[in-house]
Design an enzyme around this catalytic site. Structure first.
Site, PDB file in Angstrom:
ATOM      1  CB  SER A  39      -2.385   5.554  -5.392  1.00 37.03           C
ATOM      2  OG  SER A  39      -2.960   4.391  -5.414  1.00 37.03           O
ATOM      3  CE  LYS A  40       4.900   2.039  -7.480  1.00 41.37           C
ATOM      4  NZ  LYS A  40       6.015   1.666  -6.515  1.00 41.37           N
ATOM      5  NE  ARG A  41      -5.227   1.517  -3.704  1.00 46.81           N
ATOM      6  CZ  ARG A  41      -6.486   2.208  -3.660  1.00 46.81           C
ATOM      7  NH1 ARG A  41      -7.582   1.594  -4.262  1.00 46.81           N
ATOM      8  NH2 ARG A  41      -6.713   3.569  -3.117  1.00 46.81           N
ATOM      9  CG  HIS A  42      -6.145   4.474  -8.407  1.00 52.90           C
ATOM     10  ND1 HIS A  42      -5.693   5.172  -7.371  1.00 52.90           N
ATOM     11  CD2 HIS A  42      -7.421   3.807  -8.153  1.00 52.90           C
ATOM     12  CE1 HIS A  42      -6.482   5.054  -6.456  1.00 52.90           C
ATOM     13  NE2 HIS A  42      -7.542   4.085  -6.647  1.00 52.90           N
ATOM     14  N   GLY A  43      -2.722   2.760 -11.383  1.00 53.34           N
ATOM     15  CA  GLY A  43      -2.086   2.801 -12.696  1.00 53.34           C
ATOM     16  C   GLY A  43      -1.301   4.005 -12.623  1.00 53.34           C
TER      17      GLY A  43
END
Ligand code: GLU
Length: 466
Positions: free
Chosen positions: A238-242
């Site tokens: 997801s976004k939080r992982h890049g």
């Protein structure tokens, strides 16, 4: 027959790292085999598709060197083809009009839930003989009720679905719009796709698509379903992982070759090799060697690979990226010749082009004040101002501002002052760059230029005498 693959993004968002990997695998697989890589924009969802997303997908693919050999094609241009295929299936008795209202389908689902059977359409309109003229209907496919649909997936190996698990798929909605599975099958056929490479999340669509190919009398392509990307904590990326736009990676100073190198290793390997040039990837990649386990996204590894590609690139290759970064820092357009002299001195010092821009920043600013406090305390203030004065005067005499001449001059001053090289180089470095690290001191002086160098030494001398 030569291989034809397609990348088929829906333009409902930017091109993220997972999509880029699919596109890369599609392209690489065709390169070795001399095939064709096609881009198809799946914009049938008019509500959620945007031109901005189309533009971002095309720009991201172009930046990564993933321009298609054919396309982009747009599904919204093919609506009539899809409707014709649906009509043919109706005419041949392989699909039918279903007049069931939303309410009656909801009621059916509710009954099935109560009986604890999987909610599904029960095919009650299959045998209908009355076709009310003024009532809305959908077109449904007569899904085979017996047997098994199976295919040899090039990544997953054999996958089987019992046909009785699938209900009668809607091909055309009551507003006359074709659905995803129909559109994909018609396009994959008309574009001559021989191998469908896509994410594992589409596996459940594949038996339905195979049924449609068979019903329409078209050859079924081969399939390769790629494992999804996961974040370091094991959850879906997801976004939080890049999982941000690939264009964000460009902004963050990654090189397209590095990102491709990183992506190709997410699921594919060639012995122990981690670092690949584009050419090597094109020569070696084979979709059948992609593994079945989820690939884990790891930013540290991406940084490491990026650092390698920065070191091994030619200065010319790094020029656009560094220019862009300096522009973003507000330095406008720097002459390419100057940047080509600067780049080689910094290639081994930066893991990203953002880092390189930060490291060369001192060459473009008007002043490096205030100094990095630790560097100044450690190197600049303990030095006798006289040493810098002597150096400044000697440098001011130079007729030519060339790295070798500067080096000679610097050595003479060191000898004359009976100092160790480093004891003079470090304070000078702080004076010129504001920090304790830079390329060799004569290169630093050379790149900075005569005026700025002399002026910064003067400034430092003033500071030391305070
Ligand atoms: N448009 C689909 C998606 O973006 C891909 C469909 C396919 O590859 O068959 O997920």
């Amino acid at each position: 027959m030569s291989v034809r693959t397609r990348f088929a993004p829906s333009p409902t968002g930017f091109l993220h790292i997972g999509g880029a990997r699919t596109a890369l695998f599609c392209q690489l697989h065709t390169r070795r085999l001399g095939g064709t890589f096609i881009l198809r924009i799946e914009d049938t969802d008019r509500e959620r598709s945007t031109q901005a997303a189309v533009d971002a997908i095309l720009e991201g693919m172009h930046w990564l060197g993933l321009d298609p050999d054919e396309g982009p094609f747009f599904q919204s241009d093919h609506t009539q083809l899809y409707l014709d295929a649906a009509q043919r299936l109706v005419d041949e008795g392989k699909a039918y009009r279903c007049y069931c209202s939303r309410e009656s389908i909801d009621a059916l689902r509710e009954t099935q839930r109560q009986q604890q059977i999987k909610p599904r359409y029960d095919g009650r309109c299959r045998t209908r003989s009355a076709f009310p003229a003024d009532q809305p209907y959908v077109i449904r496919f007569k899904t085979p009720t017996e047997g098994v649909t199976a295919w040899e997936d090039q990544i997953q190996e054999t996958i089987r679905f019992p046909n009785d698990e699938l209900d009668d798929l809607i091909l055309v909605r009551s507003d006359g719009s074709p659905t995803y599975n129909l559109a994909v099958v018609v396009d994959d056929h008309s574009m001559g796709i021989t191998l469908v490479i896509r994410g594992e999340d589409h596996i459940s669509n594949t038996p339905r698509q195979i049924h449609l190919f068979q019903a329409l009398g078209w050859p079924v392509p081969e399939y390769a379903h790629m494992p999804l990307l996961h974040g370091s904590d094991g959850s879906k990326l997801s976004k939080r992982h890049g999982a941000v736009s690939v264009l964000q990676y460009r902004e963050d100073g990654f090189l397209p070759d590095a990102l491709n190198n990183y992506l190709v290793r997410l699921g594919w390997s060639h012995g122990e090799q981690e670092l690949f040039t584009r050419q090597e990837m094109q020569q070696l990649f084979d979709i059948r060697q992609v593994g079945r386990s989820a690939a884990i996204f790891n930013l540290d590894k991406l940084l490491w690979i990026n650092g390698h590609h920065i070191r091994t690139a030619t200065p010319e290759q790094l020029l656009p990226a560094l220019s862009q970064q300096l522009d973003m820092l507000g330095f406008g357009v720097v002459e390419p010749e100057r940047l080509l002299r600067i780049i080689p001195e910094f290639q081994s010092r930066a893991k990203t082009m953002v880092e390189m821009a930060e490291k060369v920043r001192f060459l473009f600013v008007d002043s490096v004040l205030p100094y990095d406090e630790k560097a100044a305390q450690k190197h600049l203030y303990p030095c006798a101002p006289q040493a810098l004065i002597t150096l400044q005067q000697a440098l001011a005499q130079l007729e030519e501002w060339q790295a070798e001449v500067i080096d000679q001059c610097f050595r003479q001053v060191v000898a004359q002052l009976q100092m160790e090289m480093g004891k003079l180089a470090q304070p000078v470095r702080v004076a010129l760059t504001g920090t304790a690290s830079s390329p060799g001191i004569h290169d630093t002086l050379f790149l900075l230029g005569r005026d700025k160098s002399l002026q910064r030494l003067q400034e430092a001398i003033g500071h030391m005498q305070k």
